[in-house]
Design an enzyme around this catalytic site. Structure first.
Site, PDB file in Angstrom:
ATOM      1  N   TYR A   1       0.792  -1.232   0.000  1.00 27.49           N
ATOM      2  CA  TYR A   1       0.000   0.000   0.000  1.00 27.49           C
ATOM      3  C   TYR A   1       0.828   1.287   0.000  1.00 27.49           C
ATOM      4  CZ  TYR A   1      -3.643  -3.365   0.828  1.00 27.49           C
ATOM      5  OH  TYR A   1      -4.479  -4.428   0.680  1.00 27.49           O
TER       6      TYR A   1
ATOM      7  N   PRO B   1     -11.244  -0.552  -2.418  1.00 24.50           N
ATOM      8  CA  PRO B   1     -12.438  -1.277  -2.852  1.00 24.50           C
ATOM      9  C   PRO B   1     -13.711  -0.443  -2.671  1.00 24.50           C
ATOM     10  CG  PRO B   1     -11.148  -2.549  -1.274  1.00 24.50           C
ATOM     11  CD  PRO B   1     -10.662  -1.141  -1.214  1.00 24.50           C
TER      12      PRO B   1
ATOM     13  N   HIS C   1      -7.399   1.234   1.636  1.00 24.43           N
ATOM     14  CA  HIS C   1      -7.105  -0.120   2.080  1.00 24.43           C
ATOM     15  C   HIS C   1      -5.931  -0.279   3.059  1.00 24.43           C
ATOM     16  CE1 HIS C   1      -7.642  -4.339   1.872  1.00 24.43           C
ATOM     17  NE2 HIS C   1      -8.119  -4.399   0.656  1.00 24.43           N
TER      18      HIS C   1
ATOM     19  N   SER D   1     -11.325 -12.293  -4.585  1.00 19.70           N
ATOM     20  CA  SER D   1     -11.479 -12.207  -3.144  1.00 19.70           C
ATOM     21  C   SER D   1     -12.919 -12.473  -2.751  1.00 19.70           C
ATOM     22  CB  SER D   1     -11.067 -10.799  -2.714  1.00 19.70           C
ATOM     23  OG  SER D   1     -11.051 -10.686  -1.338  1.00 19.70           O
TER      24      SER D   1
HETATM   25  N1  COA Z   1     -19.405 -29.613   2.751  1.00 22.26           N
HETATM   26  C1  COA Z   1     -20.420 -28.877   3.238  1.00 22.26           C
HETATM   27  N2  COA Z   1     -20.247 -27.598   3.660  1.00 22.26           N
HETATM   28  C2  COA Z   1     -19.022 -27.056   3.543  1.00 22.26           C
HETATM   29  C3  COA Z   1     -17.930 -27.772   3.011  1.00 22.26           C
HETATM   30  C4  COA Z   1     -18.161 -29.122   2.616  1.00 22.26           C
HETATM   31  N3  COA Z   1     -17.193 -29.871   2.111  1.00 22.26           N
HETATM   32  N4  COA Z   1     -16.861 -26.990   3.027  1.00 22.26           N
HETATM   33  C5  COA Z   1     -17.240 -25.821   3.528  1.00 22.26           C
HETATM   34  N5  COA Z   1     -18.549 -25.858   3.856  1.00 22.26           N
HETATM   35  C6  COA Z   1     -19.352 -24.818   4.500  1.00 22.26           C
HETATM   36  C7  COA Z   1     -18.620 -24.217   5.660  1.00 22.26           C
HETATM   37  O1  COA Z   1     -18.844 -24.985   6.820  1.00 22.26           O
HETATM   38  C8  COA Z   1     -19.224 -22.852   5.747  1.00 22.26           C
HETATM   39  O2  COA Z   1     -20.460 -22.989   6.402  1.00 22.26           O
HETATM   40  P1  COA Z   1     -21.234 -21.769   7.123  1.00 22.26           P
HETATM   41  O3  COA Z   1     -21.836 -21.010   6.019  1.00 22.26           O
HETATM   42  O4  COA Z   1     -22.221 -22.443   7.976  1.00 22.26           O
HETATM   43  O5  COA Z   1     -20.204 -21.015   7.868  1.00 22.26           O
HETATM   44  C9  COA Z   1     -19.478 -22.482   4.308  1.00 22.26           C
HETATM   45  O6  COA Z   1     -19.536 -23.724   3.611  1.00 22.26           O
HETATM   46  C10 COA Z   1     -18.443 -21.596   3.684  1.00 22.26           C
HETATM   47  O7  COA Z   1     -17.206 -22.243   3.594  1.00 22.26           O
HETATM   48  P2  COA Z   1     -16.261 -22.072   2.317  1.00 22.26           P
HETATM   49  O8  COA Z   1     -17.042 -21.681   1.160  1.00 22.26           O
HETATM   50  O9  COA Z   1     -15.424 -23.284   2.221  1.00 22.26           O
HETATM   51  O10 COA Z   1     -15.397 -20.798   2.593  1.00 22.26           O
HETATM   52  P3  COA Z   1     -14.633 -20.321   3.851  1.00 22.26           P
HETATM   53  O11 COA Z   1     -15.599 -19.698   4.758  1.00 22.26           O
HETATM   54  O12 COA Z   1     -13.770 -21.396   4.351  1.00 22.26           O
HETATM   55  O13 COA Z   1     -13.771 -19.135   3.255  1.00 22.26           O
HETATM   56  C11 COA Z   1     -11.810 -18.006   2.637  1.00 22.26           C
HETATM   57  C12 COA Z   1     -12.581 -19.310   2.574  1.00 22.26           C
HETATM   58  C13 COA Z   1     -10.506 -18.179   1.926  1.00 22.26           C
HETATM   59  C14 COA Z   1     -12.618 -16.909   1.961  1.00 22.26           C
HETATM   60  C15 COA Z   1     -11.581 -17.658   4.132  1.00 22.26           C
HETATM   61  O14 COA Z   1     -10.738 -18.602   4.712  1.00 22.26           O
HETATM   62  C16 COA Z   1     -10.933 -16.320   4.345  1.00 22.26           C
HETATM   63  O15 COA Z   1      -9.724 -16.242   4.457  1.00 22.26           O
HETATM   64  N6  COA Z   1     -11.737 -15.226   4.411  1.00 22.26           N
HETATM   65  C17 COA Z   1     -11.244 -13.879   4.481  1.00 22.26           C
HETATM   66  C18 COA Z   1     -10.850 -13.394   3.109  1.00 22.26           C
HETATM   67  C19 COA Z   1     -10.496 -11.956   3.104  1.00 22.26           C
HETATM   68  O16 COA Z   1      -9.926 -11.461   4.040  1.00 22.26           O
HETATM   69  N7  COA Z   1     -10.895 -11.260   2.031  1.00 22.26           N
HETATM   70  C20 COA Z   1     -10.786  -9.859   1.920  1.00 22.26           C
HETATM   71  C21 COA Z   1      -9.437  -9.346   1.805  1.00 22.26           C
HETATM   72  S1  COA Z   1      -9.520  -7.603   1.897  1.00 22.26           S
HETATM   73  C1  HC5 Z   2     -15.096  -4.957   0.302  1.00 25.00           C
HETATM   74  C2  HC5 Z   2     -14.251  -5.761  -0.618  1.00 25.00           C
HETATM   75  C3  HC5 Z   2     -12.933  -5.968  -0.096  1.00 25.00           C
HETATM   76  C4  HC5 Z   2     -12.021  -6.846  -0.888  1.00 25.00           C
HETATM   77  C5  HC5 Z   2     -10.686  -6.332  -0.731  1.00 25.00           C
HETATM   78  C6  HC5 Z   2      -9.560  -7.212  -1.145  1.00 25.00           C
HETATM   79  O1  HC5 Z   2      -9.672  -8.328  -1.500  1.00 25.00           O
HETATM   80  O2  HC5 Z   2      -8.401  -6.597  -1.068  1.00 25.00           O
HETATM   81  C7  HC5 Z   2      -7.194  -7.238  -1.423  1.00 25.00           C
HETATM   82  C8  HC5 Z   2      -6.498  -7.658  -0.162  1.00 25.00           C
HETATM   83  C9  HC5 Z   2      -5.361  -8.567  -0.324  1.00 25.00           C
HETATM   84  O3  HC5 Z   2      -4.402  -8.434   0.431  1.00 25.00           O
HETATM   85  O4  HC5 Z   2      -5.387  -9.442  -1.169  1.00 25.00           O
HETATM   86  C10 HC5 Z   2      -6.372  -6.170  -2.127  1.00 25.00           C
HETATM   87  N1  HC5 Z   2      -6.918  -5.595  -3.357  1.00 25.00           N
HETATM   88  C11 HC5 Z   2      -8.039  -4.691  -3.127  1.00 25.00           C
HETATM   89  C12 HC5 Z   2      -5.857  -4.783  -3.936  1.00 25.00           C
HETATM   90  C13 HC5 Z   2      -7.322  -6.611  -4.295  1.00 25.00           C
END
Ligand code: COA
Ligand code: HC5
Length: 630
Positions: free
Chosen positions: A112, A125, A348, A559
């Protein structure tokens, strides 16, 4: 399973403000909050050989055999006993022992603050809230007043440190980011930026900034007894702001913040030479958050509406429309349009999407509960209008920023896809992870469009660790490539195709598990590279290899950000010839936003969205058919 969970039983858990980005006095924290934060594990440094082996594996579908042979040779040299790899690893492990998180400062800088690209479109975002049914300014103001009250309600949880601790995969998460989103702002610098946070200290912020017709106002949101203004009070104040900012011919000073960071850095120093300007800028930076009361955007067809609103959140629509109604450096900016469009954009650097979206869910709940009741009240003073003295030089900077913004607006292609045929329930019914299933649909869509695969990133949370941010899940794997190639191969039957899909999903799940447990490749490689920059006179060849450049060029940056509210989240592509794909899987539908640049002939957000729809439908048909036949 791994979805971000809030344990309602943990509502009283206290969390602490463990890190401040600015040189502010540290807040008092309770023992309990300290305990939570202190009990979090430190981000590990993965074993060197594990990362190197996994790095070679991720390259496999992405590079030629000759390139692979060359990279393997470089890797052998890097890994020689007592060689440069081991030296860098030891140095990184030392740093990990000495710091709370060996990565977080480096990440904040390299992802960043060092980046010189504009924050609008290239980094910040957007979040689109469901369309509201107001059509006029009363409705707009009522909505904005409730929204502001809702954020202040959320702020109570932050101020009293009673935020519920979040969980991922059953493990408690670092809550630090929540303390970075209010009262903070990015400051441009000539080489790198910084972030200031005014949440605590002797005079914590008590005002927000409201922007209307490019004019900025300080709105004090607390009464003299310290209670937050009621929705009614805020509404009255917003009306006053509206009525004193009817002129539409004002200089859009805010648009300066959308420029290239070096250009903005220079313009910033020039802007704040004037004392009045400096005080106005400081007031915006210090405010708790901003609210942009946007002018209506040009009417478009229903089909285009969602795309237009997502773009409005990302950049404001251009200098003729609402791009001057922003201060893009501000961490949290809510946007409420007269035509019912609403959402936010956030800078961000201080935090990831999930804390922002959790805040949004809280505000939306609050707004559902709270009705406006008119009550007699003590008159409040007029919100202060922020003055700017515009010299010819500043005017020139504004004109330049307007031009650049309009180029960015024309270049960004945003396509919102409300995929309504099914949602998370479907893959779950087949005992598959919805996230991994969606990732494979993206892989299939990309393959069908390009007949090849590309380096793909899915953001994973590292918040299981103290001060953790994100890690990359590499969604393109040898197994995903096998599946995508097989899907349209007439020589393969459905059972084989389904087996390949399931295998690719299994591998994606393994990678996800590794990523959120701090055992993935990308951040470790970054760490080794950063140590090399600090400790060595030249960069080891493994980092100068074309394979490394290829692998770091994410044509697909994706994401998942899940929310209770039916929001659409979006961000711009990370590379000129790439896509940004953000998705919010709900039970029975999935909201996607796909972005690309119009200046790139090879990419097309609408086309990829169509391929994505088909991929999702075909994958469902495949699983349904295989199940039926069994
Ligand atoms: N059978 C049935 N259900 C399942 C399953 C399976 N094999 N695998 C997963 N599920 C269910 C989970 O139990 C969960 O249930 P819930 O809705 O009751 O909680 C649901 O499906 C969602 O799981 P899944 O789709 O596998 O995703 P996740 O929640 O594990 O998410 C990531 C994966 C990578 C998105 C998560 O680990 C993460 O890191 N999230 C943050 C991402 C982030 O920060 N993004 C923004 C950046 S700015
Ligand atoms: C509200 C939507 C937020 C999604 C933000 C996201 O995924 O940000 C990325 C974070 C990372 O470290 O991968 C970075 N990005 C915005 C530059 C894609």
């Amino acid at each position: 399973m791994l979805r971000l969970l809030i344990r309602t039983s943990a509502r009283t858990d206290l969390v602490k403000h463990c890190r401040l980005l600015s040189p502010m006095p540290v807040v008092q924290v309770s023992d309990r909050s300290l305990l939570h934060q202190e009990s979090l594990p430190k981000l590990p440094v993965p074993p060197l050989k594990q990362t190197c082996a996994r790095y070679l594996a991720l390259l496999e579908p992405l590079i030629s055999e000759e390139e692979m042979a060359h990279t393997c040779k470089l890797m052998d040299e890097f890994l020689q006993p007592g060689g440069v790899g081991e030296r860098l690893q030891k140095s990184l492990e030392r740093r990990a022992r000495k710091t709370e998180n060996w990565l977080s400062d480096w990440w904040m800088q390299s992802a960043y603050l060092d980046s010189r690209m504009p924050v609008a479109v290239y980094s910040s975002p957007g979040v689109v809230l469901p369309k509201m049914h107001f059509q006029d300014r009363q409705g707009q103001m009522r909505f904005a007043a409730k929204l502001i009250a809702g954020v202040l309600d959320f702020k109570k949880l932050i101020d009293s440190k009673t935020l519920p601790v979040e969980y991922l995969g059953g493990k408690p998460l670092c809550m630090d980011q929540y303390y970075q989103v209010l009262s903070s702002c990015r400051i441009p610098g000539p080489k790198r930026d910084s972030v200031v946070n005014y949440a605590t200290g002797k005079t914590p912020s008590t005002h927000i900034t409201v922007v209307h017709n490019f004019q900025f106002f300080v709105l004090d949101v607390y009464n003299s007894d310290g209670s937050p203004l009621t929705v009614d009070q805020i509404y009255v104040q917003l009306e006053k702001i509206w009525n004193t900012s009817l002129q539409t011919n004002k200089e859009p000073v805010g648009i300066l913040t959308s420029n290239h960071r070096n250009t903005w850095g220079k313009a910033y120093n020039n802007l704040i030479k004037d004392k009045t300007n400096k005080e106005s800028v400081r007031a915006i930076q210090k405010s708790i958050f901003t609210v942009s009361l946007d002018a209506p955007m040009p009417r478009v067809s229903d089909e285009m509406y969602h795309n237009k609103v997502a773009a409005q959140m990302l950049h404001g629509g251009g200098s003729r429309w609402n791009s001057g109604n922003r201060w893009f450096d501000k961490t949290l900016q809510f946007i409420v349009g007269e035509d019912g469009s609403c959402g936010l954009t956030y800078e961000h650097a201080p935090a990831e999407g999930p804390p922002i979206v959790f805040l949004v869910d809280h505000v939306v709940d609050y707004m559902k509960r709270t009705e406006m009741v008119r009550t007699p009240m003590i008159p409040l003073s007029m919100p202060l209008k922020l003055r700017f003295n515009i010299t010819p030089e500043i005017k020139k900077d504004i004109e330049k920023a307007k031009q650049n913004m309009n180029i960015m607006v024309h270049d960004l292609d945003v396509r919102v896809l409300n995929f309504s045929q099914y949602g998370r329930k479907f893959p779950k019914s087949h005992k598959l992870s919805p996230d991994a299933f969606i990732q494979m649909a993206l892989q299939l869509a990309y393959y069908r469009m390009y007949e090849t695969c590309c380096p793909s990133n899915e953001s994973a949370s590292l918040r299981m660790f103290k001060l953790g941010r994100t890690e990359a899940i590499r969604s393109t794997t040898t197994e995903s490539f096998q599946f995508t190639k097989a899907m349209d191969d007439p020589s393969k039957n459905n059972i084989e195709k389904a087996a390949l899909l399931k295998n690719a999903i299994k591998v994606h799940r393994e990678h996800t598990y590794k990523a959120i447990h701090g055992q993935a490749i990308d951040r470790h490689m970054l760490g080794l590279k950063m140590v090399a920059i600090e400790d060595l006179t030249s960069l080891p060849e493994i980092f100068m290899d074309t394979s490394f450049a290829v692998a770091s060029h994410f044509n697909l940056y994706t994401s998942q950000v899940g929310s209770k509210t039916d929001c659409v989240m979006c961000f711009g592509p990370l590379v000129p010839d790439g896509y940004g794909v953000c998705y919010n899987p709900m039970d029975d539908h999935i909201n996607f936003a796909v972005t690309a640049f119009n200046s790139c002939e090879e990419t097309n957000a609408t086309k990829l969205s169509k391929f994505l729809t088909d991929a999702l439908l075909d994958m469902k048909n495949l699983l349904d058919q295989v199940t039926e036949d069994q």
